[in-house]
Write an enzyme that holds these catalytic residues in place. Structure first.
Site, PDB file in Angstrom:
ATOM      1  N   LYS A  62      11.750  -1.018  22.691  1.00  0.00           N
ATOM      2  CA  LYS A  62      13.040  -1.311  23.176  1.00  0.00           C
ATOM      3  C   LYS A  62      12.841  -2.824  23.895  1.00  0.00           C
ATOM      4  O   LYS A  62      12.667  -2.917  24.820  1.00  0.00           O
ATOM      5  CB  LYS A  62      13.567  -0.385  24.275  1.00  0.00           C
ATOM      6  CG  LYS A  62      15.086  -0.622  24.443  1.00  0.00           C
ATOM      7  CD  LYS A  62      15.619  -0.475  25.949  1.00  0.00           C
ATOM      8  CE  LYS A  62      15.529  -1.576  26.828  1.00  0.00           C
ATOM      9  NZ  LYS A  62      16.365  -2.625  26.546  1.00  0.00           N
ATOM     10  N   GLU A  84       3.804  -4.141  34.504  1.00  0.00           N
ATOM     11  CA  GLU A  84       3.677  -5.537  34.784  1.00  0.00           C
ATOM     12  C   GLU A  84       4.786  -6.214  35.173  1.00  0.00           C
ATOM     13  O   GLU A  84       5.981  -6.234  34.612  1.00  0.00           O
ATOM     14  CB  GLU A  84       3.520  -6.240  33.252  1.00  0.00           C
ATOM     15  CG  GLU A  84       2.559  -7.277  33.384  1.00  0.00           C
ATOM     16  CD  GLU A  84       1.520  -7.414  34.503  1.00  0.00           C
ATOM     17  OE1 GLU A  84       0.492  -6.799  33.960  1.00  0.00           O
ATOM     18  OE2 GLU A  84       1.450  -8.195  35.450  1.00  0.00           O
ATOM     19  N   CYS A 120       6.742 -14.630  34.960  1.00  0.00           N
ATOM     20  CA  CYS A 120       6.148 -13.696  36.130  1.00  0.00           C
ATOM     21  C   CYS A 120       5.239 -14.479  36.996  1.00  0.00           C
ATOM     22  O   CYS A 120       4.850 -14.422  38.166  1.00  0.00           O
ATOM     23  CB  CYS A 120       5.327 -12.774  35.615  1.00  0.00           C
ATOM     24  SG  CYS A 120       6.480 -11.813  34.569  1.00  0.00           S
ATOM     25  N   GLU A 144      11.170 -12.510  44.697  1.00  0.00           N
ATOM     26  CA  GLU A 144      10.992 -13.289  43.405  1.00  0.00           C
ATOM     27  C   GLU A 144      12.416 -13.928  43.305  1.00  0.00           C
ATOM     28  O   GLU A 144      13.716 -12.893  43.062  1.00  0.00           O
ATOM     29  CB  GLU A 144      10.731 -12.234  42.423  1.00  0.00           C
ATOM     30  CG  GLU A 144      10.354 -13.022  41.095  1.00  0.00           C
ATOM     31  CD  GLU A 144       9.889 -12.167  39.992  1.00  0.00           C
ATOM     32  OE1 GLU A 144      10.221 -10.917  40.091  1.00  0.00           O
ATOM     33  OE2 GLU A 144       8.621 -12.500  39.369  1.00  0.00           O
TER      34      GLU A 144
HETATM   35  C1  UN1 Z   1       4.945 -13.750  32.032  1.00  0.00           C
HETATM   36  O1  UN1 Z   1       5.568 -14.563  32.460  1.00  0.00           O
HETATM   37  O2  UN1 Z   1       5.253 -12.398  32.251  1.00  0.00           O
HETATM   38  O3  UN1 Z   1       0.328 -17.384  31.781  1.00  0.00           O
HETATM   39  C2  UN1 Z   1       3.803 -13.923  31.245  1.00  0.00           C
HETATM   40  C3  UN1 Z   1       1.263 -17.310  31.544  1.00  0.00           C
HETATM   41  C4  UN1 Z   1       1.654 -17.056  30.172  1.00  0.00           C
HETATM   42  C5  UN1 Z   1       2.194 -15.570  30.223  1.00  0.00           C
HETATM   43  C6  UN1 Z   1       3.377 -15.224  31.284  1.00  0.00           C
HETATM   44  N1  UN1 Z   1       0.407 -16.928  29.327  1.00  0.00           N
HETATM   45  O4  UN1 Z   1       2.242 -17.960  32.111  1.00  0.00           O
END
Ligand code: UN1
Length: 500
Positions: free
Chosen positions: A173, A248, A282, A383
């Protein structure tokens, strides 16, 4: 063709309800595609098909499974430009970054294709003679992948290639902001020749489709990337069924700049990490923790550079920073600007939506820097997931690391210093899952684990390295006794010692 379908059991099918939803370009509102608005019944069909396909797929030799994954990497490489441009249109990130997103999936496909000829187990000596002791990896069954919009090609790749090479089948999804990319990706799986039912796609709301996946008894693993709030909910729902969950989630990543740092290098790293992908990684840097001796020079130079960043459509070569994902995100980021002001921070640059000319058609927010931020303020703890950076002052490296470690997240940290002892002190004391020395907080590579501590994850790693196989397999320990007599572990070993 702008109208798309679900992919279930090797067939393209509309949602059973016949309902649809739309995906739009965040830079200008253009329609990118019309997708099935699926519900629990579509999700259940997909799981049944994946469960049926599983028995054959798990017995298909891993090196052959890997060849199909390798084939995906070849098609993706041939279509890199086209996929990158679509990615910019549907998600907004600037084209060079969109191409990087596609490349990360190609890298992951090649890496996991190699795993097809390893999938290492354990082979160890037994304590008894004529006895073989080993452990092998078994697939889990049906894996549900629930994926975000910020890395719409790379993150599904992090989940699906290892799942598939290990012998699992997948129901997917994708985020409702980037479903067309998922459709295009599934077309590539189909072209690569995956058997029907091995990979399935169901588009639609998380509340209907995602929840149905989580509750379905035949789904054995839910792998989710997204916000901490949703991740917690996924985990609580899955706990009722004792399912494995790999999460994650968010970050509040910091760049620590010590007095002895190369200031210009640090500025490049901060700009790239805070405003690249419009702050929607992230791993994005959302805090700078500057030592007191360097802070004012750093901030002057940083603010001047941030103010010059050009906003626009990510397909234009003149754009430095693309849109955020949608109007709701603009509102959320702006709420944080208001919170920052109320808490006593100073808005150095930005601090408002960008609406000049064509920007008004899209969802844009100006790169923003807050000064005078204290470590416990909300803008230093929560965040924001946008181009908003908080600057905090620290007295010493110990002070900086303590501030860095004291949020509810634990994904990525970077430290700029020219002192090797301080770099190693950071390597010892920083408690996030990723640490960069003299580089920004973004830029992980697929051959090493990716993930975080505290509210960022639940102990699993993905994004690469052989450790991800642990998420997608169950260990099966096997003893083969070919002595032809009863041999008792822990008991007959004493008799053996006496015989020596
Ligand atoms: C994410 O933002 O969930 O290290 C992944 C990084 C990328 C992956 C980010 N290779 O910013």
């Amino acid at each position: 063709m702008t109208e798309f379908k679900n992919f279930i059991g090797g067939k393209w099918v509309a949602a059973q309800s016949g309902k649809t939803f739309e995906s739009h370009n965040p830079a200008n509102g253009e329609l990118v595609g019309i997708l099935p608005l699926s519900d629990a019944s579509d999700a259940a069909d997909a799981v049944e098909q994946a469960a049926t396909a599983y028995d054959k797929w798990r017995k298909y030799p891993a090196p052959k499974r890997a060849e199909l994954i390798y084939r995906v990497s070849e098609i993706l490489r041939a279509r890199k430009q086209e996929m990158g441009e679509l990615l910019t249109r549907e998600m907004g990130k600037v084209l060079p970054e969109a191409l990087g997103d596609v490349q990360e999936a190609i890298d992951m496909a090649m890496y996991m294709a190699g795993e097809g000829r390893r999938l290492n187990g354990l082979l160890v000596p037994s304590e008894l003679p004529s006895k073989w002791a080993m452990a092998v990896r078994d697939p889990l069954g049906v894996v549900a992948a629930i994926t975000p919009w910020n890395f719409p090609i790379a993150i599904p790749a992090w989940k699906m290639f290892p799942a598939l090479v290990c012998g699992n089948t997948v129901v997917w999804k994708p985020a409702s902001d980037t479903p067309v990319l998922a459709e295009r990706m599934i077309q590539i799986y189909e072209e690569a020749g995956f058997p029907p039912g091995v990979v399935n796609l169901v588009t639609g709301p998380g509340g209907a489709v995602g929840d149905a996946f989580i509750a379905h008894p035949k789904v054995r693993l839910v792998t989710f990337t997204g916000s901490t709030d949703v991740g917690r909910d996924v985990s609580m729902q899955a706990a009722k069924y004792l399912k494995r969950v790999s999460l994650e989630m968010g970050g509040k990543n910091a760049i620590i700049v010590l007095d002895d740092a190369d200031i210009d290098l640090a500025i490049e790293g901060i700009l790239w990490s805070a405003f690249g992908t419009t702050g929607q990684r992230c791993t994005a840097c959302s805090r700078v923790i500057a030592q007191q001796g360097i802070k004012s020079e750093l901030l002057d130079k940083l603010a001047a550079r941030a103010a010059k960043l050009r906003l626009g459509d990510g397909l234009l070569a003149t754009t430095d920073v693309g849109p955020v994902i949608n109007k709701k995100a603009v509102e959320k980021i702006h709420e944080y600007t208001e919170i920052a002001k109320r808490e006593g921070a100073i808005v150095l640059v930005g601090g408002e939506p960008a609406t000049d000319g064509d920007l008004a058609k899209g969802s844009f927010y100006k790169p923003t820097i807050f000064d005078n931020v204290l470590p416990n303020m909300r803008v230093a703890q929560e965040e924001i997931f946008g181009p908003a950076l908080s600057v905090i002052k620290a007295g010493s490296i110990e002070d900086a690391i303590q501030i860095n470690n004291s949020t509810n997240f634990g994904l990525s940290t970077s430290v700029y210093t020219s002192n090797v002892n301080k770099a190693f002190e950071a390597m010892r004391d920083v408690t996030t899952g990723l640490l960069y020395i003299n580089a920004g907080t973004i830029g992980s590579e697929v051959q090493l684990p990716f993930g975080g501590t505290r509210g960022t994850g639940n102990g699993h790693r993905e994004g690469g390295g052989p450790v991800v196989l642990d998420t997608f397999t169950e260990w099966k320990t096997i003893y083969v006794d070919y002595s032809g007599r009863l041999q008792r572990a822990q008991i007959d070993t004493d008799a053996l010692a006496q015989k020596l």
